[in-house]
Design an enzyme around this catalytic site. Sequence first.
Site, PDB file in Angstrom:
ATOM      1  N   ARG A 255       0.813  -1.222   0.000  1.00  0.00           N
ATOM      2  CA  ARG A 255       0.000   0.000   0.000  1.00  0.00           C
ATOM      3  C   ARG A 255       0.847   1.273   0.000  1.00  0.00           C
ATOM      4  O   ARG A 255       0.455   2.276  -0.559  1.00  0.00           O
ATOM      5  CB  ARG A 255      -0.948   0.001   1.193  1.00  0.00           C
ATOM      6  CG  ARG A 255      -2.194  -0.805   0.915  1.00  0.00           C
ATOM      7  CD  ARG A 255      -3.002  -1.010   2.168  1.00  0.00           C
ATOM      8  NE  ARG A 255      -2.292  -1.868   3.098  1.00  0.00           N
ATOM      9  CZ  ARG A 255      -2.816  -2.371   4.207  1.00  0.00           C
ATOM     10  NH1 ARG A 255      -4.038  -2.061   4.543  1.00  0.00           N
ATOM     11  NH2 ARG A 255      -2.123  -3.156   4.996  1.00  0.00           N
TER      12      ARG A 255
ATOM     13  N   LYS B 194       0.601 -19.116   5.203  1.00  0.00           N
ATOM     14  CA  LYS B 194      -0.236 -19.564   6.311  1.00  0.00           C
ATOM     15  C   LYS B 194      -0.585 -18.352   7.185  1.00  0.00           C
ATOM     16  O   LYS B 194       0.153 -17.375   7.139  1.00  0.00           O
ATOM     17  CB  LYS B 194       0.475 -20.644   7.110  1.00  0.00           C
ATOM     18  CG  LYS B 194       1.504 -20.117   8.127  1.00  0.00           C
ATOM     19  CD  LYS B 194       1.997 -21.207   9.006  1.00  0.00           C
ATOM     20  CE  LYS B 194       2.905 -20.696  10.081  1.00  0.00           C
ATOM     21  NZ  LYS B 194       2.287 -20.046  11.211  1.00  0.00           N
TER      22      LYS B 194
ATOM     23  N   ASP C  83       3.692 -24.043   3.690  1.00  0.00           N
ATOM     24  CA  ASP C  83       3.992 -24.285   5.099  1.00  0.00           C
ATOM     25  C   ASP C  83       5.499 -24.489   5.097  1.00  0.00           C
ATOM     26  O   ASP C  83       5.988 -25.544   4.695  1.00  0.00           O
ATOM     27  CB  ASP C  83       3.270 -25.542   5.603  1.00  0.00           C
ATOM     28  CG  ASP C  83       3.562 -25.814   7.066  1.00  0.00           C
ATOM     29  OD1 ASP C  83       4.610 -25.362   7.549  1.00  0.00           O
ATOM     30  OD2 ASP C  83       2.739 -26.479   7.726  1.00  0.00           O
ATOM     31  N   HIS C  84       6.227 -23.449   5.519  1.00  0.00           N
ATOM     32  CA  HIS C  84       7.668 -23.470   5.256  1.00  0.00           C
ATOM     33  C   HIS C  84       8.382 -24.623   5.964  1.00  0.00           C
ATOM     34  O   HIS C  84       9.487 -24.986   5.591  1.00  0.00           O
ATOM     35  CB  HIS C  84       8.309 -22.120   5.600  1.00  0.00           C
ATOM     36  CG  HIS C  84       8.454 -21.889   7.077  1.00  0.00           C
ATOM     37  ND1 HIS C  84       7.480 -21.312   7.821  1.00  0.00           N
ATOM     38  CD2 HIS C  84       9.462 -22.182   7.921  1.00  0.00           C
ATOM     39  CE1 HIS C  84       7.873 -21.249   9.086  1.00  0.00           C
ATOM     40  NE2 HIS C  84       9.081 -21.765   9.171  1.00  0.00           N
TER      41      HIS C  84
ATOM     42  N   LYS D 283      11.958 -27.527   4.909  1.00  0.00           N
ATOM     43  CA  LYS D 283      13.181 -27.776   5.687  1.00  0.00           C
ATOM     44  C   LYS D 283      13.739 -29.143   5.322  1.00  0.00           C
ATOM     45  O   LYS D 283      13.001 -30.123   5.218  1.00  0.00           O
ATOM     46  CB  LYS D 283      12.869 -27.747   7.192  1.00  0.00           C
ATOM     47  CG  LYS D 283      12.587 -26.360   7.749  1.00  0.00           C
ATOM     48  CD  LYS D 283      12.266 -26.467   9.225  1.00  0.00           C
ATOM     49  CE  LYS D 283      11.952 -25.106   9.811  1.00  0.00           C
ATOM     50  NZ  LYS D 283      13.123 -24.276  10.021  1.00  0.00           N
TER      51      LYS D 283
ATOM     52  N   GLU E  11       9.780 -23.100  21.948  1.00  0.00           N
ATOM     53  CA  GLU E  11      10.588 -21.904  21.713  1.00  0.00           C
ATOM     54  C   GLU E  11      10.995 -21.305  23.045  1.00  0.00           C
ATOM     55  O   GLU E  11      10.206 -21.330  23.997  1.00  0.00           O
ATOM     56  CB  GLU E  11       9.803 -20.873  20.906  1.00  0.00           C
ATOM     57  CG  GLU E  11       9.527 -21.325  19.484  1.00  0.00           C
ATOM     58  CD  GLU E  11       8.809 -20.253  18.692  1.00  0.00           C
ATOM     59  OE1 GLU E  11       9.478 -19.298  18.273  1.00  0.00           O
ATOM     60  OE2 GLU E  11       7.599 -20.369  18.515  1.00  0.00           O
TER      61      GLU E  11
ATOM     62  N   ASP F  13      -1.281 -21.126  15.740  1.00  0.00           N
ATOM     63  CA  ASP F  13      -0.003 -20.662  15.190  1.00  0.00           C
ATOM     64  C   ASP F  13       0.872 -21.832  14.744  1.00  0.00           C
ATOM     65  O   ASP F  13       1.537 -21.753  13.707  1.00  0.00           O
ATOM     66  CB  ASP F  13       0.741 -19.829  16.252  1.00  0.00           C
ATOM     67  CG  ASP F  13       1.936 -19.102  15.676  1.00  0.00           C
ATOM     68  OD1 ASP F  13       1.840 -18.608  14.541  1.00  0.00           O
ATOM     69  OD2 ASP F  13       2.986 -19.035  16.352  1.00  0.00           O
TER      70      ASP F  13
ATOM     71  N   HIS G  30       2.061 -26.667  11.072  1.00  0.00           N
ATOM     72  CA  HIS G  30       3.362 -27.351  11.118  1.00  0.00           C
ATOM     73  C   HIS G  30       3.287 -28.702  11.820  1.00  0.00           C
ATOM     74  O   HIS G  30       3.788 -29.709  11.321  1.00  0.00           O
ATOM     75  CB  HIS G  30       4.388 -26.518  11.886  1.00  0.00           C
ATOM     76  CG  HIS G  30       4.611 -25.153  11.345  1.00  0.00           C
ATOM     77  ND1 HIS G  30       4.563 -24.865  10.017  1.00  0.00           N
ATOM     78  CD2 HIS G  30       4.910 -23.989  11.966  1.00  0.00           C
ATOM     79  CE1 HIS G  30       4.816 -23.571   9.837  1.00  0.00           C
ATOM     80  NE2 HIS G  30       5.023 -23.029  11.012  1.00  0.00           N
TER      81      HIS G  30
ATOM     82  N   LYS H  87       5.677 -20.972  23.929  1.00  0.00           N
ATOM     83  CA  LYS H  87       6.653 -19.875  23.945  1.00  0.00           C
ATOM     84  C   LYS H  87       7.322 -19.839  25.308  1.00  0.00           C
ATOM     85  O   LYS H  87       6.738 -20.267  26.308  1.00  0.00           O
ATOM     86  CB  LYS H  87       5.927 -18.542  23.733  1.00  0.00           C
ATOM     87  CG  LYS H  87       5.231 -18.417  22.388  1.00  0.00           C
ATOM     88  CD  LYS H  87       6.188 -17.952  21.361  1.00  0.00           C
ATOM     89  CE  LYS H  87       5.481 -17.669  20.045  1.00  0.00           C
ATOM     90  NZ  LYS H  87       6.453 -17.548  18.948  1.00  0.00           N
TER      91      LYS H  87
ATOM     92  N   LYS I 273      14.853 -24.064  23.043  1.00  0.00           N
ATOM     93  CA  LYS I 273      14.304 -24.051  21.685  1.00  0.00           C
ATOM     94  C   LYS I 273      14.589 -25.415  21.059  1.00  0.00           C
ATOM     95  O   LYS I 273      15.761 -25.805  20.906  1.00  0.00           O
ATOM     96  CB  LYS I 273      14.985 -22.958  20.862  1.00  0.00           C
ATOM     97  CG  LYS I 273      14.593 -22.920  19.398  1.00  0.00           C
ATOM     98  CD  LYS I 273      15.417 -21.859  18.679  1.00  0.00           C
ATOM     99  CE  LYS I 273      15.237 -21.936  17.176  1.00  0.00           C
ATOM    100  NZ  LYS I 273      13.905 -21.539  16.736  1.00  0.00           N
TER     101      LYS I 273
END
Lengths: 512, 358
Positions: free
Chosen positions: A65, A171, A200-201, A205, A239, A258, A263, A363, A368
């Site tokens: 934008r 996503k 979905d990254h 991987k 995480e 999320d 995932h 979280k 991690k």
Amino acid sequence: LTATATQLRDNPLVEGLERLPVPNTTLTIFGATGDLARRKLLPAIYNLAHDGVLPEHFYLIGVARGQQSDEEFRDFAREAIVEFSRREPDAEVLDGLLSRLRYLAFSFDDAAGYVELRGLIDELDDEAGRPLNRVYYLSTAPQYFGLIVEELGAADLNEDERCEVRVIIEKPFGSDLASAELLQRTVSSVFRERQVFRIDHYLGKETVQNIMAFRFANYLFEPVWNRNYIDNIQITAAEDIGIGSRAGYYDGVGALRDLVENHMLQLLALVCMEPPARFEANKVRDEKVKVLQAITPPTPAEVAQDTVRAQYTAGVVAGEWVPGYLEEPGVPEDSTTETYAALRLEVDNWRWAGVPIFLRTGKRLARKVTEIVVQLKPVPHLAFASEGSVGVQPNLLIMSVQPNEGVSVSLEAKIPGPRMRIRPVNMEFLYGTSFLSESPEAYERLILDAMRGDATLFTRNDETLAQWAIIEPILESWTEDGEPRLGTYKAGSPGPAAADALIGEGRRWRGL
Amino acid sequence: MEGLVMEEVWREEATSPARIEAALRGMTSRRGGADDESRPLLVPARVLNLVAIVAADRRDEIENRLRRVGRLHPSRLVLCVVQDGWRGMTARGGVGAVDAGHGPGRVAVAYERVEITLDPRHLSTLDTIVDLLLVPDLATMVWSPHGYDEGVDALRRLTQVVLIDSHDGPDAAKALARATDLVHDTYVVDLAWLRSTPWRERVAALFDPIDVRPDLYAIAAVSVRHREDSLAAALLLCGWLCARLGWRPARLAAARGTLSGHAQAGPRDVEIRLEAVDMEPPGLDGVTIEMVSGAVISLDRAAGGLRTTRREAGGLERLGTLFGASRGEAGILGEGVRQALLRDPSYRPALRCAQIMA
């Protein structure tokens, strides 16, 4: 001089090449000045250029934008690439790539903007001397996905008989089952399914793709990969960081939407699927969707018993005091959004009946780690006394997605000494020690696959809807009077105590 | 990517392979035990043994090349330094890491290095020395950049892969003949072939659009421009086109820095011309493919990649760019190490055709 039809069907020059040709393409990124584009997409495209993979005619049109010129967008892209590329950019490659960037400023509901986009795409076709394939990448806030798709259709940008037209949708695909179905109806009214690439990254991987290689290229594991030998499966995506500056997004989403809905259910599908006949997009996705559809969505009573939701409170992570979720900037003080979710699912089919599959994500946890742990049943008869040792433990097979990418198997071994004492030892395969080369970023692989039209690592519509069908009753139960109750856990801890009760007597979560 | 940094070093005169192996084990386990908490834990890479046989007076050059391949460094390097008149066997061992800058508590991938100095008379029995220094169950590659073919032949029973550079040979024909001999019983990774990889990838890409693909069967002439000493790479590129497109090559004739001749493509001939040009890096400088119609496609080295020129039969010309960063000679060698673990089915047929043309 005439080649046969068979000769023309295949390009004889590609045999033996590691990098296959990519069709000439104009890639349009909606949301081109957003965080994802800056951190991931633009650096990924640079790395494809660096590796010599981009086609002869490649153009990138950024749409957002904010008003800016092509030159200003190029400056933005240069800074993003220099800051986030996995390798130091080559000045000449970077300059060359930036010269192929264009920018259009329009609001996503502005029909005139799409007409302008069409004009620019045609202009680039003319410059190349041929119609280029078109890929639209929707990297915007999710509420714009349906709108952009509709506007692309209204502007006749959704198909062109002279070239391939594809759309990549980030996503989340919907925020619940109803919205996912609505978005799907919109998408399928404009694009055919073979044109749609839901990203979905995680699937890009290397370690996630290795789940299939590990299972289906080794004879060792498949005979025990079933309910007769496997006691339970744990999938963890933990995480150690908080929500950072994402409060606006995260508070409306929560841990279940999320990470679990996409995932983690994809990881589950890869671990539990039957071997596909061939490694082709639809063959692989047929098998994954069978697994997802074999998971019976939990009833409200089961939700209360088989799920845990919690929010982190202030605590200490790596020696540093950190605030609780409600004290994070931008989070409403009465927020009931979960930052931790754990659930127990079962795949009701012949192979997996009765095997609990535990998923947990959160979280601000102790560490991690993203991993899949397959715990085998204990041996049926124990011939060795456990006195003086930790005794025989069930074998664990651990597939680590991040950060220490690899696979390890815990085996039992005799402790050196005069007595027959047993303890677990690890047999490890680490990517870093077994493959010398650096893995490409997931987005590099996925953008390339979308340009080539290979949808193997993308989620199909029926997979997405099956995922929401599993999550929907949990979301509904969680929003009805907060049942089950929103628990808490200290930042830096392994999670709420209720999660230990979820996994049941005689079992325990693998330590974080 | 920073180069390999050796962290532990050991040296012994008049040593034996068994003592060298014991010393390496000791160094790795000392670092594996993280006795010094300020340094990262070293975990040995287990990917590839590389045996490099080098002349003593050119050892530094090879060491520098290997150091610059960074992460692609072989997990165990056995450097056999050949020195006339050397008595006994002297060895130096070392364990190092590429990303040694990592802090305590981190894991760094360790690379092992053994250097042995020996007299040329040991080359014919080099296998008996090297055998004990290889990590079992890993692929083993041998590389003799200074032409110690006797040493390579002695190691052929131990190795699965031979790294060569047809560019290094005294003349291209001899180099290709040597490669042909090697491919009978080992997998050959040829750096000259790898130098042609970007060109092969881009030529394949130029003809990939379905509307352009018929042109593959209407090629009238191929012209390759190469550095004077990179004739092997040019021959391999043409050999690849012959093999992939089913052309029958014939010997090329030399005249004034140019090799030229024909390959038979069914009922017609394809003109082939290899031209030496002045250029800096080793390898190829350009490829021009001309169609029966008179249309021409050219690829030429340019800043930031390869420049494409398409000239239609009517004279209309279009320029384009295929982006790509130069890998440099260190990148080529690193790619050679990586290729030891892959298998490229197109090299052998290309080599066969190249040898006919040479």
